[in-house]
Write a protein that holds these residues in place. Structure first.
Motif, PDB file in Angstrom:
ATOM      1  N   LYS A   1       0.692  -1.398   0.189  1.00 40.19           N
ATOM      2  CA  LYS A   1       0.659  -0.197  -0.089  1.00 40.19           C
ATOM      3  C   LYS A   1       1.209   1.309   0.581  1.00 40.19           C
ATOM      4  O   LYS A   1       0.499   2.251  -0.565  1.00 40.19           O
ATOM      5  N   ALA A   2       2.334   1.380   0.654  1.00 37.74           N
ATOM      6  CA  ALA A   2       2.620   2.295   1.200  1.00 37.74           C
ATOM      7  C   ALA A   2       3.713   1.925  -0.648  1.00 37.74           C
ATOM      8  O   ALA A   2       3.946   3.714  -1.071  1.00 37.74           O
ATOM      9  N   THR A   3       4.080   1.413  -1.240  1.00 36.71           N
ATOM     10  CA  THR A   3       4.244   1.642  -2.361  1.00 36.71           C
ATOM     11  C   THR A   3       3.752   1.770  -3.449  1.00 36.71           C
ATOM     12  O   THR A   3       4.471   2.775  -4.177  1.00 36.71           O
ATOM     13  N   GLU A   4       2.166   1.739  -3.706  1.00 37.26           N
ATOM     14  CA  GLU A   4       1.941   2.019  -4.300  1.00 37.26           C
ATOM     15  C   GLU A   4       1.105   3.477  -4.482  1.00 37.26           C
ATOM     16  O   GLU A   4       0.804   4.377  -5.325  1.00 37.26           O
ATOM     17  N   GLY A   5       1.292   4.013  -3.119  1.00 40.87           N
ATOM     18  CA  GLY A   5       0.588   5.754  -2.512  1.00 40.87           C
ATOM     19  C   GLY A   5       2.128   5.905  -3.117  1.00 40.87           C
ATOM     20  O   GLY A   5       2.171   7.266  -4.302  1.00 40.87           O
ATOM     21  N   ASP A   6       3.369   5.970  -3.445  1.00 39.12           N
ATOM     22  CA  ASP A   6       4.332   6.506  -3.732  1.00 39.12           C
ATOM     23  C   ASP A   6       4.769   6.304  -5.178  1.00 39.12           C
ATOM     24  O   ASP A   6       5.135   7.074  -5.172  1.00 39.12           O
ATOM     25  N   TYR A   7       4.281   4.862  -5.662  1.00 45.25           N
ATOM     26  CA  TYR A   7       4.050   4.449  -6.869  1.00 45.25           C
ATOM     27  C   TYR A   7       2.737   6.273  -7.458  1.00 45.25           C
ATOM     28  O   TYR A   7       3.567   6.580  -8.508  1.00 45.25           O
ATOM     29  N   ARG A   8       1.731   6.378  -6.773  1.00 45.27           N
ATOM     30  CA  ARG A   8       1.020   7.468  -7.132  1.00 45.27           C
ATOM     31  C   ARG A   8       1.543   8.816  -7.457  1.00 45.27           C
ATOM     32  O   ARG A   8       1.130   9.509  -8.063  1.00 45.27           O
ATOM     33  N   GLU A   9       2.206   9.366  -6.194  1.00 42.37           N
ATOM     34  CA  GLU A   9       2.595  10.181  -6.425  1.00 42.37           C
ATOM     35  C   GLU A   9       3.652  10.356  -6.632  1.00 42.37           C
ATOM     36  O   GLU A   9       3.550  11.580  -7.721  1.00 42.37           O
TER      37      GLU A   9
END
Length: 312
Positions: A137-145
């Motif tokens: 989830k954190a990685t996906e958040g970083d990717y979206r950012e």
């Protein structure tokens, strides 16, 4: 002659009583007996499934556990000699257990401590899965950012190019107003650093196109006269105007210099460069890039603000 009062009373069909037919016939025929024995034999010979056997065993166990010992039981008689009564607890304490210990059937072949080990491993697996889900989830958040930032950078680059084009056009108009009849020609080093890079890239493209044209023209002219050139010496070629000059000599010494101030400006993020250009447009030409309008004075009455967010 029979008198009317002596006539037998006719039986009322509404008050008739019908005797129920017996469920089982009193006498069984040979065919019925053969069918019954066949059914009983099939029932005895049928192999019960595992689920049926387990259900029967469970029902028998529950029935046995839920049934109290009868007074005729030998064990009950032995406990009765010590003062035990039906419904009392065993031992001296009144809070002792009255119901038998529940039976937990172990159906697998694992050891006694295997269940606790399985539970421990299950908890560890669930904890690891939760940790991995949190990381994803954190990685996906970083990717979206990151994708969001990339999209913003591309937009800033497009806005910057448009703002530089407008600044360059306004500078040309200002030069033509101050110098009527003259063409806007300014050395590259004297152009404002805010849009000098855009001008430099445009000039480099023009040079590349010019070199391609000269190379094409030179090759065409040489191919058309190659047959005659082989029979002529160098003096004859010079006399005819076909010397040994290299290709596209007109622009080979015209290098475009890159100033240090331009290098510093180009190193800034696109958002910072865009901000500098938009502020310059406002202060120099009273032009709001976000409004797309040039105002009459520095007050710029009607403009919501300096940034794009203020114009939303």
């Amino acid at each position: 002659m029979v008198q009317p009062d002596e006539e037998e009373e006719e039986e009322d069909y509404m008050s008739m009583v019908f005797v129920d037919t017996p469920a089982n016939p009193q006498h069984e025929t040979s065919l019925q007996r053969a069918a019954r024995k066949r059914r009983e034999g099939e029932a005895r010979s049928r192999i019960k499934s595992k689920a049926e056997r387990e259900a029967e065993a469970e029902a028998a166990r529950e029935a046995a556990l839920s049934t109290a010992l009868p007074s005729s039981n030998k064990g009950f008689k032995m406990m009765a000699k010590f003062g035990f009564k039906q419904g009392d607890s065993l031992g001296k304490s009144e809070d002792a257990r009255k119901e038998p210990v529940q039976v937990n059937i172990k159906e697998d072949r694992g050891g006694i401590g295997l269940e606790s080990e399985k539970k421990r491993k299950f908890k560890e697996t669930m904890a690891q899965a939760a940790k991995e889900a949190k990381r994803i989830k954190a990685t996906e958040g970083d990717y979206r950012e990151e994708r969001k930032q990339e999209a913003k950078n591309k937009k800033d680059e497009r806005d910057l190019d448009n703002a530089q084009r407008i600044a360059e056009r306004l500078a040309e108009q200002e030069f033509e107003e101050k110098n009527p009849g003259q063409t806007y020609q300014v050395p590259l080093k004297d152009i404002n650093v805010l849009w000098r890079g855009r001008t430099q890239r445009r000039l480099e493209k023009e040079q590349d196109r010019q070199k391609q044209r000269e190379l094409h023209n030179t090759l065409s002219s040489r191919l058309s006269t190659s047959a005659n050139d082989e029979e002529q010496d160098d003096d004859s070629k010079i006399a005819l105007g076909r010397d040994l000059a290299p290709f596209y000599t007109s622009l080979e010494d015209d290098d475009l210099e890159v100033g240090s101030d331009l290098m510093i400006f180009e190193a800034l993020p696109a958002a910072d460069r865009l901000q500098k250009v938009t502020i310059f447009l406002r202060e120099k030409y009273h032009y709001c890039f976000w409004c797309g309008h040039r105002y009459t004075d520095i007050t710029m009455d009607g403009c919501p603000g300096v940034t794009e967010e203020e114009h939303d």
